[in-house]
Scaffold this motif. Structure first.
Motif, PDB file in Angstrom:
ATOM      1  N   SER A 106       0.812  -1.208   0.000  1.00  0.00           N
ATOM      2  CA  SER A 106       0.000   0.000   0.000  1.00  0.00           C
ATOM      3  C   SER A 106       0.850   1.264   0.000  1.00  0.00           C
ATOM      4  O   SER A 106       0.315   2.354   0.024  1.00  0.00           O
ATOM      5  CB  SER A 106      -0.936  -0.003   1.207  1.00  0.00           C
ATOM      6  N   ARG A 107       2.168   1.122  -0.051  1.00  0.00           N
ATOM      7  CA  ARG A 107       3.051   2.282  -0.113  1.00  0.00           C
ATOM      8  C   ARG A 107       3.319   2.699  -1.548  1.00  0.00           C
ATOM      9  O   ARG A 107       4.017   3.660  -1.794  1.00  0.00           O
ATOM     10  CB  ARG A 107       4.372   1.974   0.576  1.00  0.00           C
ATOM     11  N   ILE A 108       2.786   1.961  -2.511  1.00  0.00           N
ATOM     12  CA  ILE A 108       3.056   2.212  -3.927  1.00  0.00           C
ATOM     13  C   ILE A 108       1.775   2.667  -4.617  1.00  0.00           C
ATOM     14  O   ILE A 108       0.719   2.082  -4.423  1.00  0.00           O
ATOM     15  CB  ILE A 108       3.592   0.939  -4.608  1.00  0.00           C
ATOM     16  N   LEU A 117       2.538   4.182 -14.667  1.00  0.00           N
ATOM     17  CA  LEU A 117       3.474   4.826 -13.748  1.00  0.00           C
ATOM     18  C   LEU A 117       3.376   4.144 -12.396  1.00  0.00           C
ATOM     19  O   LEU A 117       2.285   3.963 -11.848  1.00  0.00           O
ATOM     20  CB  LEU A 117       3.125   6.309 -13.597  1.00  0.00           C
ATOM     21  N   VAL A 118       4.522   3.746 -11.853  1.00  0.00           N
ATOM     22  CA  VAL A 118       4.634   3.171 -10.514  1.00  0.00           C
ATOM     23  C   VAL A 118       5.451   4.167  -9.695  1.00  0.00           C
ATOM     24  O   VAL A 118       6.499   4.621 -10.144  1.00  0.00           O
ATOM     25  CB  VAL A 118       5.361   1.800 -10.546  1.00  0.00           C
ATOM     26  N   HIS A 119       4.960   4.509  -8.505  1.00  0.00           N
ATOM     27  CA  HIS A 119       5.643   5.525  -7.693  1.00  0.00           C
ATOM     28  C   HIS A 119       5.347   5.321  -6.218  1.00  0.00           C
ATOM     29  O   HIS A 119       4.309   4.769  -5.861  1.00  0.00           O
ATOM     30  CB  HIS A 119       5.189   6.927  -8.123  1.00  0.00           C
ATOM     31  N   PRO A 120       6.261   5.785  -5.342  1.00  0.00           N
ATOM     32  CA  PRO A 120       5.954   5.764  -3.910  1.00  0.00           C
ATOM     33  C   PRO A 120       4.893   6.818  -3.610  1.00  0.00           C
ATOM     34  O   PRO A 120       4.787   7.824  -4.319  1.00  0.00           O
ATOM     35  CB  PRO A 120       7.280   6.108  -3.241  1.00  0.00           C
ATOM     36  N   LEU A 121       4.103   6.574  -2.588  1.00  0.00           N
ATOM     37  CA  LEU A 121       3.064   7.519  -2.182  1.00  0.00           C
ATOM     38  C   LEU A 121       3.614   8.539  -1.192  1.00  0.00           C
ATOM     39  O   LEU A 121       4.498   8.226  -0.392  1.00  0.00           O
ATOM     40  CB  LEU A 121       1.892   6.776  -1.548  1.00  0.00           C
ATOM     41  N   VAL A 122       3.062   9.755  -1.235  1.00  0.00           N
ATOM     42  CA  VAL A 122       3.429  10.800  -0.289  1.00  0.00           C
ATOM     43  C   VAL A 122       3.100  10.311   1.121  1.00  0.00           C
ATOM     44  O   VAL A 122       2.029   9.759   1.359  1.00  0.00           O
ATOM     45  CB  VAL A 122       2.666  12.108  -0.597  1.00  0.00           C
ATOM     46  N   GLY A 123       4.034  10.479   2.026  1.00  0.00           N
ATOM     47  CA  GLY A 123       3.811  10.123   3.412  1.00  0.00           C
ATOM     48  C   GLY A 123       4.005   8.655   3.737  1.00  0.00           C
ATOM     49  O   GLY A 123       3.896   8.247   4.883  1.00  0.00           O
ATOM     50  N   ALA A 124       4.288   7.842   2.732  1.00  0.00           N
ATOM     51  CA  ALA A 124       4.493   6.409   2.971  1.00  0.00           C
ATOM     52  C   ALA A 124       5.930   6.169   3.416  1.00  0.00           C
ATOM     53  O   ALA A 124       6.837   6.896   3.020  1.00  0.00           O
ATOM     54  CB  ALA A 124       4.211   5.613   1.705  1.00  0.00           C
ATOM     55  N   PRO A 125       6.138   5.147   4.237  1.00  0.00           N
ATOM     56  CA  PRO A 125       7.521   4.813   4.587  1.00  0.00           C
ATOM     57  C   PRO A 125       8.277   4.349   3.347  1.00  0.00           C
ATOM     58  O   PRO A 125       7.667   4.124   2.302  1.00  0.00           O
ATOM     59  CB  PRO A 125       7.375   3.680   5.602  1.00  0.00           C
ATOM     60  N   GLY A 126       9.566   4.203   3.423  1.00  0.00           N
ATOM     61  CA  GLY A 126      10.397   3.830   2.280  1.00  0.00           C
ATOM     62  C   GLY A 126       9.875   2.633   1.502  1.00  0.00           C
ATOM     63  O   GLY A 126       9.195   1.776   2.040  1.00  0.00           O
ATOM     64  N   THR A 127      10.168   2.605   0.229  1.00  0.00           N
ATOM     65  CA  THR A 127       9.743   1.508  -0.630  1.00  0.00           C
ATOM     66  C   THR A 127      10.956   0.862  -1.275  1.00  0.00           C
ATOM     67  O   THR A 127      12.066   1.349  -1.158  1.00  0.00           O
ATOM     68  CB  THR A 127       8.799   1.999  -1.747  1.00  0.00           C
ATOM     69  N   VAL A 128      10.728  -0.212  -1.982  1.00  0.00           N
ATOM     70  CA  VAL A 128      11.802  -0.925  -2.665  1.00  0.00           C
ATOM     71  C   VAL A 128      11.918  -0.499  -4.126  1.00  0.00           C
ATOM     72  O   VAL A 128      12.566  -1.164  -4.905  1.00  0.00           O
ATOM     73  CB  VAL A 128      11.584  -2.447  -2.574  1.00  0.00           C
ATOM     74  N   ALA A 186       1.391  12.051  -4.719  1.00  0.00           N
ATOM     75  CA  ALA A 186       0.105  11.831  -4.054  1.00  0.00           C
ATOM     76  C   ALA A 186      -0.729  10.806  -4.818  1.00  0.00           C
ATOM     77  O   ALA A 186      -0.688  10.753  -6.050  1.00  0.00           O
ATOM     78  CB  ALA A 186      -0.660  13.144  -3.937  1.00  0.00           C
ATOM     79  N   ASP A 187      -1.463   9.999  -4.088  1.00  0.00           N
ATOM     80  CA  ASP A 187      -2.308   8.973  -4.691  1.00  0.00           C
ATOM     81  C   ASP A 187      -3.412   9.582  -5.545  1.00  0.00           C
ATOM     82  O   ASP A 187      -3.862   8.978  -6.505  1.00  0.00           O
ATOM     83  CB  ASP A 187      -2.911   8.089  -3.592  1.00  0.00           C
ATOM     84  N   ASP A 188      -3.843  10.784  -5.220  1.00  0.00           N
ATOM     85  CA  ASP A 188      -4.939  11.427  -5.948  1.00  0.00           C
ATOM     86  C   ASP A 188      -4.433  12.490  -6.929  1.00  0.00           C
ATOM     87  O   ASP A 188      -5.150  13.418  -7.275  1.00  0.00           O
ATOM     88  CB  ASP A 188      -5.948  12.028  -4.978  1.00  0.00           C
ATOM     89  N   ALA A 189      -3.191  12.353  -7.396  1.00  0.00           N
ATOM     90  CA  ALA A 189      -2.602  13.335  -8.312  1.00  0.00           C
ATOM     91  C   ALA A 189      -3.414  13.415  -9.601  1.00  0.00           C
ATOM     92  O   ALA A 189      -3.845  12.408 -10.149  1.00  0.00           O
ATOM     93  CB  ALA A 189      -1.154  12.964  -8.620  1.00  0.00           C
ATOM     94  N   ASP A 190      -3.617  14.640 -10.092  1.00  0.00           N
ATOM     95  CA  ASP A 190      -4.337  14.836 -11.349  1.00  0.00           C
ATOM     96  C   ASP A 190      -3.346  14.820 -12.521  1.00  0.00           C
ATOM     97  O   ASP A 190      -2.138  14.665 -12.329  1.00  0.00           O
ATOM     98  CB  ASP A 190      -5.154  16.132 -11.318  1.00  0.00           C
ATOM     99  N   ALA A 191      -3.862  14.963 -13.731  1.00  0.00           N
ATOM    100  CA  ALA A 191      -3.033  14.883 -14.935  1.00  0.00           C
ATOM    101  C   ALA A 191      -1.912  15.923 -14.928  1.00  0.00           C
ATOM    102  O   ALA A 191      -0.780  15.626 -15.340  1.00  0.00           O
ATOM    103  CB  ALA A 191      -3.896  15.048 -16.179  1.00  0.00           C
TER     104      ALA A 191
END
Length: 150
Positions: A12-14, A33-44, A118-123
């Protein structure tokens, strides 16, 4: 732009975003697009860049294909699955239009960002994110049928 931001059940961090747009030759293509989410702990995701052999977007004008022995895309109904030799890495619901463009090109364009979005990022926010060439990597992922082992 057809957006779908649904984190995979496995992490859920991606964040994931799928859309269709013309490729550099003017042909409709499927992008993911695959990306880490704002505020999420570190990802791989930084490790994934090396493991998948992705190149930073600003390194050359070409987006190189990833070998199917490393990563491939499997289209299963209204879902795309990115698969490694170990199984499904990520999956995301997609639209008919997205699937049709993926099939038409026989690949998808995978962009992987290493900075949070952000998960809710717009275009507009996604376009600005992709313009940060220091932290966005890309590769062409070929479409392949996934064979399930029983």
């Amino acid at each position: 732009m057809n957006d779908s931001n649904t984190p995979p059940p496995s992490d859920s961090r991606i964040g994931l975003t799928a859309w269709t747009a013309p490729n550099p030759f003017g042909e409709p293509a499927a992008y993911l697009l695959v990306h880490p989410l704002v505020g999420a702990p570190g990802t791989v995701l930084s490790e994934a860049v090396d493991e998948l052999g992705l190149k930073r977007i600003d390194e050359s004008g070409d987006i190189l294909p990833i070998g199917t022995d490393t990563l491939y895309a499997s289209l299963r109904g209204m879902q795309v699955e990115l698969c490694t030799a170990d199984g499904v890495w990520l999956s995301l619901p997609v639209t008919d239009d997205w699937t049709g463009n993926a099939i038409g090109r026989r690949y998808i364009v995978l962009a992987l960002g290493t900075t949070p979005l952000a998960d809710d990022a717009d275009a507009e926010a996604i376009s600005a994110y992709l313009a940060d060439r220091e932290s966005v990597y890309a590769g062409l992922v070929k479409i392949r049928m996934r064979i399930e082992q029983n």
